[in-house]
Design a protein around this motif. Structure first.
Motif, PDB file in Angstrom:
ATOM      1  N   ALA A 296       0.795  -1.182   0.011  1.00 63.22           N
ATOM      2  CA  ALA A 296       0.094  -0.104  -0.190  1.00 63.22           C
ATOM      3  C   ALA A 296       0.799   1.251   0.023  1.00 63.22           C
ATOM      4  CB  ALA A 296      -0.868  -0.071   1.168  1.00 63.22           C
ATOM      5  N   VAL A 297       1.887   1.245   0.693  1.00 64.82           N
ATOM      6  CA  VAL A 297       2.686   2.369   0.946  1.00 64.82           C
ATOM      7  C   VAL A 297       3.644   2.738  -0.324  1.00 64.82           C
ATOM      8  CG1 VAL A 297       4.433   3.585   2.276  1.00 64.82           C
ATOM      9  CG2 VAL A 297       2.805   2.452   3.527  1.00 64.82           C
ATOM     10  N   VAL A 298       4.070   1.586  -0.841  1.00 66.90           N
ATOM     11  CA  VAL A 298       4.779   1.799  -2.082  1.00 66.90           C
ATOM     12  C   VAL A 298       3.862   2.465  -3.080  1.00 66.90           C
ATOM     13  CG1 VAL A 298       5.960   0.473  -3.855  1.00 66.90           C
ATOM     14  CG2 VAL A 298       6.535   0.223  -1.377  1.00 66.90           C
ATOM     15  N   SER A 299       2.332   1.811  -3.343  1.00 64.06           N
ATOM     16  CA  SER A 299       1.704   2.312  -4.299  1.00 64.06           C
ATOM     17  C   SER A 299       1.455   3.736  -4.142  1.00 64.06           C
ATOM     18  CB  SER A 299       0.377   1.527  -4.088  1.00 64.06           C
ATOM     19  OG  SER A 299       0.588   0.371  -4.637  1.00 64.06           O
ATOM     20  N   VAL A 300       1.499   4.303  -2.894  1.00 67.90           N
ATOM     21  CA  VAL A 300       1.133   5.509  -2.618  1.00 67.90           C
ATOM     22  C   VAL A 300       2.181   6.761  -2.846  1.00 67.90           C
ATOM     23  CG1 VAL A 300       0.819   7.240  -0.795  1.00 67.90           C
ATOM     24  CG2 VAL A 300      -0.412   5.320  -0.663  1.00 67.90           C
ATOM     25  N   ILE A 301       3.603   6.050  -2.488  1.00 69.63           N
ATOM     26  CA  ILE A 301       4.620   6.931  -2.943  1.00 69.63           C
ATOM     27  C   ILE A 301       5.032   6.723  -4.415  1.00 69.63           C
ATOM     28  CG2 ILE A 301       6.890   7.668  -2.129  1.00 69.63           C
ATOM     29  CD1 ILE A 301       5.036   7.969  -0.005  1.00 69.63           C
ATOM     30  N   TYR A 302       4.974   5.734  -4.669  1.00 66.49           N
ATOM     31  CA  TYR A 302       5.622   5.324  -6.138  1.00 66.49           C
ATOM     32  C   TYR A 302       4.850   5.953  -7.187  1.00 66.49           C
ATOM     33  CZ  TYR A 302       7.761   2.766  -9.774  1.00 66.49           C
ATOM     34  OH  TYR A 302       8.453   2.623 -11.083  1.00 66.49           O
ATOM     35  N   GLY A 303       3.197   5.740  -6.960  1.00 66.55           N
ATOM     36  CA  GLY A 303       2.597   6.339  -7.778  1.00 66.55           C
ATOM     37  C   GLY A 303       2.613   7.793  -7.859  1.00 66.55           C
ATOM     38  N   ALA A 304       2.941   8.476  -6.738  1.00 63.13           N
ATOM     39  CA  ALA A 304       3.005   9.890  -6.484  1.00 63.13           C
ATOM     40  C   ALA A 304       4.225  10.304  -7.269  1.00 63.13           C
ATOM     41  CB  ALA A 304       2.692  10.406  -5.195  1.00 63.13           C
ATOM     42  N   MET A 305       5.187   9.793  -6.925  1.00 60.97           N
ATOM     43  CA  MET A 305       6.415   9.997  -7.780  1.00 60.97           C
ATOM     44  C   MET A 305       6.239  10.005  -9.396  1.00 60.97           C
ATOM     45  SD  MET A 305       8.885  10.110  -5.221  1.00 60.97           S
ATOM     46  CE  MET A 305      10.353   9.342  -5.064  1.00 60.97           C
ATOM     47  N   LEU A 306       5.630   8.883  -9.580  1.00 63.26           N
ATOM     48  CA  LEU A 306       5.491   8.916 -11.219  1.00 63.26           C
ATOM     49  C   LEU A 306       4.519   9.919 -11.619  1.00 63.26           C
ATOM     50  CD1 LEU A 306       4.626   5.011 -11.613  1.00 63.26           C
ATOM     51  CD2 LEU A 306       6.756   6.407 -12.343  1.00 63.26           C
ATOM     52  N   ALA A 307       3.541  10.326 -10.978  1.00 65.37           N
ATOM     53  CA  ALA A 307       2.847  11.399 -11.441  1.00 65.37           C
ATOM     54  C   ALA A 307       3.516  12.732 -11.232  1.00 65.37           C
ATOM     55  CB  ALA A 307       1.546  11.599 -10.335  1.00 65.37           C
ATOM     56  N   LEU A 308       4.517  12.708 -10.533  1.00 58.23           N
ATOM     57  CA  LEU A 308       5.213  14.043 -10.445  1.00 58.23           C
ATOM     58  C   LEU A 308       6.220  14.053 -11.546  1.00 58.23           C
ATOM     59  CD1 LEU A 308       6.113  16.278  -8.279  1.00 58.23           C
ATOM     60  CD2 LEU A 308       7.980  14.709  -7.440  1.00 58.23           C
ATOM     61  N   ALA A 309       6.369  12.972 -12.224  1.00 55.04           N
ATOM     62  CA  ALA A 309       7.415  13.099 -13.374  1.00 55.04           C
ATOM     63  C   ALA A 309       6.808  13.117 -14.726  1.00 55.04           C
ATOM     64  CB  ALA A 309       8.137  11.724 -13.307  1.00 55.04           C
ATOM     65  N   GLN A 310       5.363  13.362 -14.771  1.00 54.84           N
ATOM     66  CA  GLN A 310       4.805  13.337 -16.069  1.00 54.84           C
ATOM     67  C   GLN A 310       4.544  14.615 -16.620  1.00 54.84           C
ATOM     68  OE1 GLN A 310       4.044  10.417 -17.281  1.00 54.84           O
ATOM     69  NE2 GLN A 310       4.872   9.471 -15.557  1.00 54.84           N
ATOM     70  N   SER A 311       4.395  15.015 -17.950  1.00 51.32           N
ATOM     71  CA  SER A 311       4.275  16.358 -18.366  1.00 51.32           C
ATOM     72  C   SER A 311       2.938  16.344 -19.128  1.00 51.32           C
ATOM     73  CB  SER A 311       5.497  16.388 -19.290  1.00 51.32           C
ATOM     74  OG  SER A 311       5.544  15.461 -20.112  1.00 51.32           O
ATOM     75  N   ASP A 312       2.141  15.168 -19.108  1.00 53.47           N
ATOM     76  CA  ASP A 312       0.925  15.084 -19.741  1.00 53.47           C
ATOM     77  C   ASP A 312      -0.206  15.002 -18.741  1.00 53.47           C
ATOM     78  OD1 ASP A 312      -1.674  14.046 -20.505  1.00 53.47           O
ATOM     79  OD2 ASP A 312      -0.697  12.891 -22.229  1.00 53.47           O
ATOM     80  N   LEU A 313      -0.994  15.970 -18.655  1.00 55.31           N
ATOM     81  CA  LEU A 313      -1.870  16.230 -17.557  1.00 55.31           C
ATOM     82  C   LEU A 313      -2.745  15.000 -17.203  1.00 55.31           C
ATOM     83  CD1 LEU A 313      -3.959  19.463 -18.193  1.00 55.31           C
ATOM     84  CD2 LEU A 313      -2.570  19.197 -16.277  1.00 55.31           C
ATOM     85  N   LYS A 314      -3.356  14.369 -18.398  1.00 48.56           N
ATOM     86  CA  LYS A 314      -4.180  13.116 -18.011  1.00 48.56           C
ATOM     87  C   LYS A 314      -3.216  12.195 -17.453  1.00 48.56           C
ATOM     88  CE  LYS A 314      -7.631  10.526 -20.423  1.00 48.56           C
ATOM     89  NZ  LYS A 314      -8.289  10.340 -21.739  1.00 48.56           N
ATOM     90  N   ARG A 315      -1.903  12.047 -17.712  1.00 44.97           N
ATOM     91  CA  ARG A 315      -1.056  11.174 -17.042  1.00 44.97           C
ATOM     92  C   ARG A 315      -0.686  11.302 -15.770  1.00 44.97           C
ATOM     93  NH1 ARG A 315       2.379   7.290 -19.244  1.00 44.97           N
ATOM     94  NH2 ARG A 315       2.044   6.620 -21.166  1.00 44.97           N
ATOM     95  N   ILE A 316      -0.934  12.406 -15.363  1.00 42.05           N
ATOM     96  CA  ILE A 316      -0.695  13.058 -13.793  1.00 42.05           C
ATOM     97  C   ILE A 316      -1.857  12.549 -13.146  1.00 42.05           C
ATOM     98  CG2 ILE A 316      -0.843  14.936 -12.384  1.00 42.05           C
ATOM     99  CD1 ILE A 316       0.842  16.521 -14.581  1.00 42.05           C
TER     100      ILE A 316
END
Lengths: 512, 498
Positions: A296-316
């Protein structure tokens, strides 16, 4: 007969719309989708269930008929609603008409087929949340895949075929794994169950009637079945590392489909985890609480980090779903009333907020024809209402008080802090780490909004930015109102949810 | 048992077969009064009516429980029980669909009256196969079903593919008939009987174990041919591809089911496993056959680039699933009923979904659209209803729960698991998952891909449309209505083992 009527009306509507001419399909689909909405609201007002569906609770609108007797296991038509399924049912019927409205602008080809499939998907989703016999439930569960495959594959973006196939293969294999896990469990119960009725199976499991199967002892069988089901449902949620299909599917899917995908379909996974893994095998869930909490925690943090790295609004928005659904798992593993109740509430809340954000991104895309953060800035001046709602939604995601996201995350964190599932303060530590996810969420949303919405107006496409039409903005406004309503008055759903999760919390001694 | 040939009341139970035979005769009379008649409504009407009446009688018998107590006729050479009535229902359903669909397909073709009478005659033969309880009647009814089929495959006399397919089918069919007849003679040589129960009670295996073993295996070979099982399957893709699509539908659904009903009866009644396992373990033979057939059929189907050939090979794969009905027999009461009942259910549902799929191909052939997957690109936007039906067939055949195909596979596989054959069910499930790949290729082509060239739907053949849609609706409706069917199938299997 209310649930059957709801399913029948929705299915019939799907057929009518499928056969209707393209010109009227959108409006007709919207009008018809109000019927299940009205039905589910009426059912909500008349709801008289109590307790948990699988733990001997009193169900609302329960129906049970003998259907087929296939060998030692009877398959019954068994449907009913408790405080966990009722809110999800309402969520489905609320989001569908809004998603249909959101489709009027972007969907311009083969409309009758599109709307027919949307309604068919609604019917399947309703069936998933209402079914209480494994077989009936599995039929609806698999039926959701078919319209989704088409909706992404036909109306999606440039890489739609790849995304549709990936989605189909991933989730179908997951279903097979889960199916095998569950059936092994049922066979392991031997003569103590005579049907695939979920309450009956739960009862038998909780009474310790599981014997071994084919040389595997009962305890190992439980663990194997637990992880087969966990993996199967985890793909749907999706948890890291089974999440890779989700961004592809989301980015390629048209806006209305993304709304249904994030808003309702992901909840199938957490709903099933709650119903199967955590209700049927509570001891096993506790035994592996550490691993699940870690996931759960990995999903929360890793998902958020991935979102941080996106440049496409929808991917965020897509990756932030991975993050938010991680909170649901965390709430479940806390195994107390606040935890499980908060997780269920988060399902509803995330359904509304992610639907809202996808819709807002969709409206922005319809007018600007780009979703890249770097391509635009200063949209706030040109489309004030859309932008305002987008910002409000993002705040909801960050858990701003008086919004549903706050209530949900608050319940989850309280539950997780109080939980005695893991020895000492382990879970509290995990929770602390997960709460850091909120900071990242705030980070990437504020960063993205600051660059796209504010500052001087600039747009690197050849399209004129006009006002969005009324039917594009209206659903956004409805959704943000609902988000605020649930944030101010969580008891609209939270009361019945609490009522239904109490028994679960008591089984494991997780405490109230 | 005062009258060995059966009383008048007993013969009434043969009404479905008799109705079909009379209908075929009537069609011949029509043809002799007005040779080369082109009166399609009359021909289709007569054949459809006759088949519907026959099927209706079978359903009525099933509903009133006529076959629960097996009725023995003709000194035990024919028997009417729940199983024979159940399969009669399968044959007549398929035949009705094929007759209606042929209304358009046979337009402008010569030998129209002959076509319909041959179809009905073949159906009569299949119905008799379901009732055959003696190796002699088995052989005769098998030939009655086969000979019209050879002619049907080659009915498009001007079409090279059709004639070639007919010839291949005929040659292999003749060979397998010979093998089958030789097997019968060996069995007769050892036991001195042809009637199945008498064979069973005279299995003097100790005397000539080798002869009996070869005989049983040769009989098995005959069935393998009829059901298009490996290694006697190689005629099937050629024949199904070359034959007119409605005939392919007829052969791959009804004719295959007929092969299975005979196999079920002959092996269970005449060669009880308990007594024969030392001489020839035919259950083991069927296990090998089932695994090889489904795997080979599915892999071959996955590599085809023509839709009709893909369906032909997938039909081989489905024969493999149905073979589980014989391969998972343990000789222990209840489990046997479930496995064989599951196979019967699968054959029934398969009758609708497979016939429908081939009829859809007939429809596409009518439109003059090509045969490869690519030729189907974008068809969904041109003919949504027909393509929706095809989607139902494809997902159903793959075992997704959009219809009864899911249920029948589930019944079959859990039956196998219940009998203790985990691995058979597992091989079946893996194959089933694999099959989703090639079935969804059709669906993807129809709905997801853009049309490569300008597609024009030239006509809307009413009969074909009606048949395709009826098959689709039925295969979906069978899902909620699965209960009574399952009960019937299980009790049919139970009467066989009683």
């Amino acid at each position: 007969m209310m649930i059957e009527a709801l399913l029948a009306v929705t299915l019939l509507s799907a057929f009518v719309v499928f056969l209707a001419p393209d010109k009227v399909a959108g409006k007709l689909a919207f009008a018809l989708s109000l019927l299940p909405l009205g039905g589910s609201l009426w059912m909500y007002s008349a709801f008289d269930g109590s307790g948990n569906a699988l733990l001997g609770g009193t169900l609302a609108f329960e129906e049970m008929y003998q259907w087929v007797n296939l060998g030692p296991y009877a398959l019954n038509w068994h449907v009913g609603l408790d405080g966990i399924s009722m809110p999800l049912l309402v969520l489905t019927t609320v989001l569908t008409p809004l998603a249909i409205l959101a489709a009027w602008t972007p969907v311009q080809s083969r409309q009758s087929q599109f709307y027919g499939l949307m309604l068919f998907m609604e019917m399947s989703l309703l069936g998933v949340f209402a079914a209480l016999d494994f077989f009936v439930w599995f039929i609806f569960w698999e039926m959701v895949l078919v319209p989704m495959y088409f909706l992404i594959g036909v109306w999606g973006g440039p890489r739609r075929k790849y995304a549709a196939i990936k989605f189909f293969v991933y989730t179908n294999v997951a279903s097979l794994v889960m199916f095998i896990g569950f059936i092994a469990l049922v066979f392991g119960l031997g003569d103590s169950v005579t049907s695939l009725d979920l309450p009956a199976i739960t009862d038998a499991l909780n009474n310790g009637e599981l014997s071994g199967l084919g040389g595997i002892d009962a305890n190992t069988l439980k663990i194997v079945a637990f992880f087969a089901m966990f993996a199967g449902f985890g793909v749907k949620v999706p948890i890291v590392p089974f999440h890779t299909w989700l961004p592809d599917a989301h980015v390629e899917a048209p806006t209305p489909v993304s709304i249904m995908l994030a808003g309702v379909m992901l909840k199938m996974g957490t709903y099933a985890l709650l119903r199967f893994n955590f209700t049927m095998l509570p001891e096993t869930a506790k035994q592996f609480a550490f691993i699940i909490a870690l996931v759960a925690v990995v999903s929360v943090i890793y998902g958020a980090m991935l979102a941080l790295a996106q440049s496409d609004l929808k991917r965020i928005v897509a990756y932030s779903s991975v993050s938010s659904m991680g909170y649901v798992i965390l709430g479940l593993v806390a195994y107390n009333m606040y935890g499980i109740g908060g997780a269920t509430f988060q399902m509803i809340s995330h359904g509304l907020i992610s639907g809202l954000l996808f819709m807002a991104v969709g409206v922005i895309y319809n007018t600007t024809h780009t979703r890249m953060v770097s391509d635009m800035s200063g949209l706030a001046d040109k489309m004030p209402i859309t932008v305002a709602v987008f910002i409000a939604g993002a705040f909801g995601y960050m858990g701003l008080p008086l919004m549903s996201g706050f209530a949900a995350e608050f319940f989850i964190f309280v539950g997780a802090f109080q939980s005695a599932v893991l020895p000492g303060n382990t879970l509290a530590l995990f929770t602390g780490a997960a709460m850091f996810g909120i900071v990242i969420v705030a980070g990437y949303y504020l960063f993205a909004m600051q660059r796209t919405l504010f500052g001087p107006f600039r747009l690197e496409t050849d399209y004129e930015v006009g006002r969005a039409s009324f039917h594009d903005v209206a659903p956004l406004v409805v959704l943000i109102l609902l988000v605020i309503l649930l944030g101010v008055q969580p008891d609209i759903f939270y009361g019945m949810i609490q009522e239904s999760v109490r028994d679960m919390a008591l089984i494991t001694g997780g405490g109230a | 048992m005062a009258q060995p040939f059966g009383t008048g009341a007993d013969w009434v139970t043969m009404a479905p077969a008799i109705t079909l035979a009379l209908t075929a005769m009537l069609l011949f009379i029509v043809n002799s009064i007005s040779p080369n008649t082109k009166n399609r409504p009359l021909l289709v009407g007569l054949s459809t009516l006759g088949t519907v009446v026959a099927g209706g009688i079978a359903v009525a018998f099933l509903a009133t429980g006529t076959g629960e107590e097996a009725v023995s006729l003709y000194d035990g050479a024919l028997v009417v029980d729940t199983m024979s009535l159940f399969f009669t229902l399968i044959f007549t359903s398929v035949t009705v669909l094929v007759c209606i669909a042929s209304y358009d397909y046979m337009k402008g073709q010569p030998y129209m009256a002959e076509f319909y009478s041959l179809v009905i005659l073949a159906t009569t033969g299949m119905t008799l196969m379901a009732s055959a309880n003696s190796l002699a009647t088995v052989f005769v009814s098998l030939e009655l079903a086969s000979l019209p089929s050879y002619a049907l495959v080659a009915i498009l006399k001007k079409n090279r593919g059709s004639v070639e397919a007919g010839l291949k089918y005929f040659l292999i069919g003749a060979l397998s008939s010979a093998i089958f007849a030789y097997g019968i003679s060996l069995v007769y040589g050892v036991t001195g009987h042809l009637q199945l129960e008498a064979v069973a009670s005279n299995l003097n295996a100790e005397a000539f174990p080798g002869v009996l073993g070869i005989g049983v295996l040769m009989v098995l070979g005959g069935f393998a041919f009829k059901t298009a099982s490996v290694p006697f399957h190689f005629w099937a893709p050629e024949a199904y591809e070359g034959a007119p699509a409605p005939v392919s539908a007829f052969l791959s659904s009804a004719s295959k089911a007929a092969g299975f009903v005979v196999a079920f009866r002959v092996f269970v009644t005449a060669f009880p496993i308990a007594e024969l396992s030392a001489t020839v373990d035919w259950v083991l033979a069927f296990q090998i056959l089932a695994v090889v057939t489904m795997t080979l059929g599915n892999f071959a189907a996955a590599t085809q680039d023509k839709v009709k050939r893909m369906l032909a090979y997938s039909s081989v794969g489905h024969a493999g699933y149905a073979l589980i009905g014989l391969a998972a027999l343990t000789g222990v009461g209840g489990a046997n009923d479930l496995v064989m009942g599951g196979a019967m259910l699968h054959l029934l549902v398969y009758g609708f979904m497979n016939t429908g799929a081939f009829l859809f191909i007939a429809l596409v052939e009518q439109w003059g659209i090509g045969r490869t997957f690519e030729d189907y690109n974008g068809l969904g936007s041109k003919a949504p209803m027909a393509c929706l039906a095809m989607t139902v067939f494809m997902f159903n055949l793959a075992g997704l729960p959009v219809g009864a195909g899911f249920m029948s596979k589930y019944a079959l596989f859990t039956g196998a698991v219940g009998a203790g054959f985990w691995w058979l069910a597992a091989v079946g499930a893996i194959n089933s998952a694999l099959s989703l790949y090639y079935y969804s290729r059709v669906v993807k082509a129809m709905w997801v891909e853009e049309p490569t060239s300008e597609l024009t739907i030239r006509s809307t053949p009413t009969g074909l449309y009606v048949a395709v849609l009826a098959a689709a609706v039925t295969s979906v409706v069978l899902l909620p209505a699965f209960g009574p069917l399952a009960d019937t199938a299980y009790s049919a299997a139970a009467t066989l083992f009683a």
